[in-house]
Design a protein around this motif. Structure first.
Motif, PDB file in Angstrom:
ATOM      1  N   ASP A 135     -11.044  -1.550  -5.420  1.00  0.00           N
ATOM      2  CA  ASP A 135     -11.044  -2.628  -4.438  1.00  0.00           C
ATOM      3  C   ASP A 135      -9.577  -2.933  -4.124  1.00  0.00           C
ATOM      4  O   ASP A 135      -8.877  -3.544  -4.932  1.00  0.00           O
ATOM      5  N   PHE A 136      -9.125  -2.477  -2.943  1.00  0.00           N
ATOM      6  CA  PHE A 136      -7.706  -2.608  -2.627  1.00  0.00           C
ATOM      7  C   PHE A 136      -7.283  -4.044  -2.297  1.00  0.00           C
ATOM      8  O   PHE A 136      -6.120  -4.301  -2.052  1.00  0.00           O
ATOM      9  N   THR A 137      -8.261  -4.950  -2.293  1.00  0.00           N
ATOM     10  CA  THR A 137      -7.894  -6.347  -2.060  1.00  0.00           C
ATOM     11  C   THR A 137      -7.664  -7.079  -3.383  1.00  0.00           C
ATOM     12  O   THR A 137      -7.266  -8.227  -3.405  1.00  0.00           O
ATOM     13  N   ARG A 138      -7.961  -6.388  -4.486  1.00  0.00           N
ATOM     14  CA  ARG A 138      -7.819  -7.036  -5.808  1.00  0.00           C
ATOM     15  C   ARG A 138      -6.947  -6.185  -6.734  1.00  0.00           C
ATOM     16  O   ARG A 138      -7.302  -5.931  -7.873  1.00  0.00           O
ATOM     17  N   LEU A 139      -5.824  -5.755  -6.240  1.00  0.00           N
ATOM     18  CA  LEU A 139      -4.973  -4.871  -7.045  1.00  0.00           C
ATOM     19  C   LEU A 139      -4.148  -5.675  -8.042  1.00  0.00           C
ATOM     20  O   LEU A 139      -3.848  -6.848  -7.798  1.00  0.00           O
TER      21      LEU A 139
ATOM     22  N   ARG B  56      -0.770  -6.946  -9.710  1.00  0.00           N
ATOM     23  CA  ARG B  56       0.540  -7.162  -9.069  1.00  0.00           C
ATOM     24  C   ARG B  56       1.579  -6.225  -9.649  1.00  0.00           C
ATOM     25  O   ARG B  56       2.496  -5.792  -8.979  1.00  0.00           O
TER      26      ARG B  56
ATOM     27  N   ILE C  56       0.020   1.162  -1.064  1.00  0.00           N
ATOM     28  CA  ILE C  56      -1.191   0.360  -1.260  1.00  0.00           C
ATOM     29  C   ILE C  56      -0.860  -1.114  -1.494  1.00  0.00           C
ATOM     30  O   ILE C  56      -1.747  -1.947  -1.572  1.00  0.00           O
ATOM     31  N   GLY C  57       0.422  -1.418  -1.617  1.00  0.00           N
ATOM     32  CA  GLY C  57       0.833  -2.818  -1.656  1.00  0.00           C
ATOM     33  C   GLY C  57       1.064  -3.433  -3.031  1.00  0.00           C
ATOM     34  O   GLY C  57       0.986  -4.657  -3.180  1.00  0.00           O
TER      35      GLY C  57
ATOM     36  N   GLN D  66      -9.975  -2.956 -12.857  1.00  0.00           N
ATOM     37  CA  GLN D  66     -10.816  -3.917 -12.139  1.00  0.00           C
ATOM     38  C   GLN D  66     -12.157  -4.160 -12.818  1.00  0.00           C
ATOM     39  O   GLN D  66     -12.810  -5.161 -12.556  1.00  0.00           O
TER      40      GLN D  66
END
Ligand code: IPE
Ligand code: IPE
Ligand code: MG
Length: 236
Positions: A3-7, A9, A50-51, A227
């Motif tokens: 889930d690329f919105t919950r990577l 930090r 991917i941020g 995750q």
């Protein structure tokens, strides 16, 4: 599935297995380190894409001086080559490079390159990569204790008032959040003196894949494993 919105930090990696990778191919260990450096380059770029905010990699430990001089010199040479190339690409890549470790015993040319890279990095605000060079978790803590003792002796602070957050400020990682995920390739299941203080509540991911073979799929597996974990930090 990641889930690329919950990577996380901050991801930290013990880049291990270069020697075995080379041995399996009948190549000298140094060829493994060269391949490992390429893997680092592609993994760092992907992490930026991917941020992720922070990537910390273990490149050379305080214990790695025990290796034959020839291998140590080859690693130093590769680091030099890598930094020279990175300096040229920094503007384009927008990756900030920073160093954790006692750089004083490193060859002068390499130290100068680290200083140059550090300085250029202050101009950017992209992902930060911390390269651990002559780094040891215990050495870092002892250095922090010395620095704190000096500040006390100068009357700048008092032992009773020291908090965990204050102490963190004396580490190489001052101001950087703790790693959420620590990855160790190569099949070894140990910490080898890496980020001892900072990984107090990190999730660990181990894989048999050797560092030069570590790619996007393996990183995805590590992120998906992260995750799937329930981080309780001592709570319920
Ligand atoms: C990691 O790979 C690189 C450094 C420690 C500098 P190794 O050189 O430790 O590889 P293996 O563990 O011998 O396979
Ligand atoms: C840890 O790997 C250090 C780095 C990857 C830089 P080592 O190969 O030195 O660790 P040990 O000796 O297997 O514990
Ligand atoms: Mg090793």
């Amino acid at each position: 599935m990641v889930d690329f919105t919950r990577l996380p930090r901050h991801v930290a990696i013990i880049m291990d297995g270069n020697g075995r990778w080379a041995k399996r191919r009948g190549l000298p260990r140094t060829a493994g380190h060269a391949a490992g450096a390429e893997t680092f380059r592609s993994v760092a770029t992907y992490c930026k894409d991917i941020g992720l905010d922070y990537l910390t990699v273990y490149a050379f430990s305080t214990e790695n001086w025990k290796r034959p001089l020839e291998e140590v010199s080859a690693i130093m040479g590769l680091l030099k080559k890598y930094l020279l190339e990175s300096i040229e690409k920094m503007e384009r890549d927008q990756i900030r490079l920073h160093f954790f470790g006692d750089l004083s015993p490193l060859p002068q040319e390499l130290r100068d390159l680290c200083a140059r890279t550090d300085k250029i990095s202050t101009r950017y605000d992209g992902m930060q990569v911390n390269v651990c060079l002559n780094y040891g978790g215990r050495d870092e803590i002892v250095r922090a204790a010395r620095a704190f003792a000096r500040d006390c002796a100068q009357g700048k602070c008092s032992p009773e008032a020291l908090s965990e957050a204050d102490f963190s400020g004396y580490l190489y990682s001052a101001g950087i959040p703790d790693p959420d995920l620590v990855i160790r390739p190569s099949g070894e299941v140990r910490i080898s003196n890496f980020l001892l203080w900072q990984s107090a509540y990190a999730e660990f991911y181990y894989t048999d894949v050797l560092w030069p073979d570590f790619g996007k799929d393996e990183l995805h597996r590590a992120l998906a494993a992260y995750q799937s974990r329930s981080r309780r930090f001592g709570g319920i």
